[in-house]
Enzyme design. Structure first.
Site, PDB file in Angstrom:
ATOM      1  CD  GLU A  84      -2.814  -0.970  -0.001  1.00 36.68           C
ATOM      2  OE1 GLU A  84      -3.199  -0.413  -0.778  1.00 36.68           O
ATOM      3  OE2 GLU A  84      -3.499  -2.144   0.343  1.00 36.68           O
ATOM      4  NE  ARG A  94     -17.561  -4.563   0.950  1.00 42.08           N
ATOM      5  CZ  ARG A  94     -17.922  -5.866   1.663  1.00 42.08           C
ATOM      6  NH1 ARG A  94     -18.653  -6.810   1.478  1.00 42.08           N
ATOM      7  NH2 ARG A  94     -16.361  -6.865   2.335  1.00 42.08           N
ATOM      8  CB  CYS A 147      -7.055  -2.428   5.944  1.00 38.25           C
ATOM      9  SG  CYS A 147      -7.124  -4.834   6.619  1.00 38.25           S
ATOM     10  CG  HIS A 170      -4.539  -5.393   1.761  1.00 39.25           C
ATOM     11  ND1 HIS A 170      -4.938  -3.766   1.970  1.00 39.25           N
ATOM     12  CD2 HIS A 170      -5.557  -5.822   2.773  1.00 39.25           C
ATOM     13  CE1 HIS A 170      -5.830  -3.079   2.689  1.00 39.25           C
ATOM     14  NE2 HIS A 170      -6.140  -4.804   2.736  1.00 39.25           N
TER      15      HIS A 170
HETATM   16  N1  PCA Z   1      -8.458  -7.307   6.437  1.00 40.27           N
HETATM   17  C1  PCA Z   1      -9.635  -5.320   6.674  1.00 40.27           C
HETATM   18  C2  PCA Z   1      -9.642  -5.840   7.591  1.00 40.27           C
HETATM   19  C3  PCA Z   1      -9.019  -7.320   9.122  1.00 40.27           C
HETATM   20  C4  PCA Z   1      -8.153  -7.639   7.699  1.00 40.27           C
HETATM   21  O1  PCA Z   1      -7.378  -8.631   7.451  1.00 40.27           O
HETATM   22  C5  PCA Z   1      -9.460  -4.800   5.329  1.00 40.27           C
HETATM   23  O2  PCA Z   1      -8.885  -4.621   4.213  1.00 40.27           O
HETATM   24  O3  PCA Z   1      -9.906  -3.765   5.725  1.00 40.27           O
END
Ligand code: PCA
Length: 218
Positions: A84, A94, A147, A170
């Site tokens: 990111e 959501r 996140c 991610h």
């Molecule tokens: N993914 C979510 C929140 C926790 C996670 O592992 C997100 O992308 O916001």
């Protein structure tokens, strides 16, 4: 006496959204207690809750006094390790978080800047991952759920502590999760754990990021 080895704080999340596992935690926990580029890895789990996640992260920052912080989360539907670039100052859920909260269009930090950029050398990390044969990319949005909330809160906290670098990655579903989401891409946990080791090694050994085009039109 406190162990003088420099530390990396590495976080993953609890399961959420009806999943029974979260590959971010399953992968980061494999690195706990290990050493990368002379740094001890301290892996901890964050709750998937807008309020509690940042409280927990702040406690971990104080308790760990790391040189570098990498938070990792699951992004179901993405097919590659996704580094990111930017965290934005908005919550827009959501689905409800694990504590039942679902904020809409709420700033994370009232009067905070619209966004923070990661302070990790994302292009060098990307190059290291691709060189290792791991599908990876730069993402221009960490979403507007927990996140992004944690990523923004992290960079806000580190703004006062510029000697600590921070960022967010991610990761896709594990194959076992993808089996319940027909058509969704996945990466084996071992590959994700290896990717995190490589990304951290790249981050810890690079002080000037490379200039590699890795943008996108969307
Ligand atoms: N993914 C979510 C929140 C926790 C996670 O592992 C997100 O992308 O916001």
């Amino acid at each position: 006496m406190r162990d003088p080895t420099p530390r990396v704080l590495l976080t993953g999340f609890a399961p959420f959204g009806g999943e029974v596992v979260n590959p971010s935690w399953d992968a980061v926990s494999q690195l706990d207690g290990g050493t990368i580029a002379g740094h001890r890895i301290v892996a901890r789990q964050l709750p998937v809750a807008f309020g509690a996640s940042l409280a927990c992260l702040r406690e971990l920052l104080d308790a760990t006094t790391p040189n570098l912080v990498l938070c990792v989360g699951q992004a179901g539907g993405r097919g590659e390790v996704s580094i990111e670039r930017v965290a934005i100052n908005i919550d827009d859920a959501r689905i409800a978080d694990n504590a039942g909260a679902a904020p809409v269009d709420t700033p994370i930090v009232a009067d905070g800047p619209a966004a923070y950029f990661t302070t990790l050398p994302i292009k060098s990390m990307l190059a290291a991952l691709r060189d290792a044969g791991i599908p990876a990319g730069i993402s221009q949005s960490a979403g507007t759920y927990v996140c992004n909330h944690v990523f923004y809160g992290l960079m806000h906290a580190l703004h006062e502590r510029p000697h600590i670098r921070g960022g967010f990655i991610h990761v896709p579903y594990s194959p076992e999760q993808a089996a319940h989401h027909p058509g969704a891409p996945s990466l084996p946990l071992g590959t994700v754990a290896r990717a995190l080791r490589i990304a951290l090694h790249g981050a810890l050994t690079t002080h000037e990021d490379q200039r590699i085009a890795a943008g996108s039109e969307h």
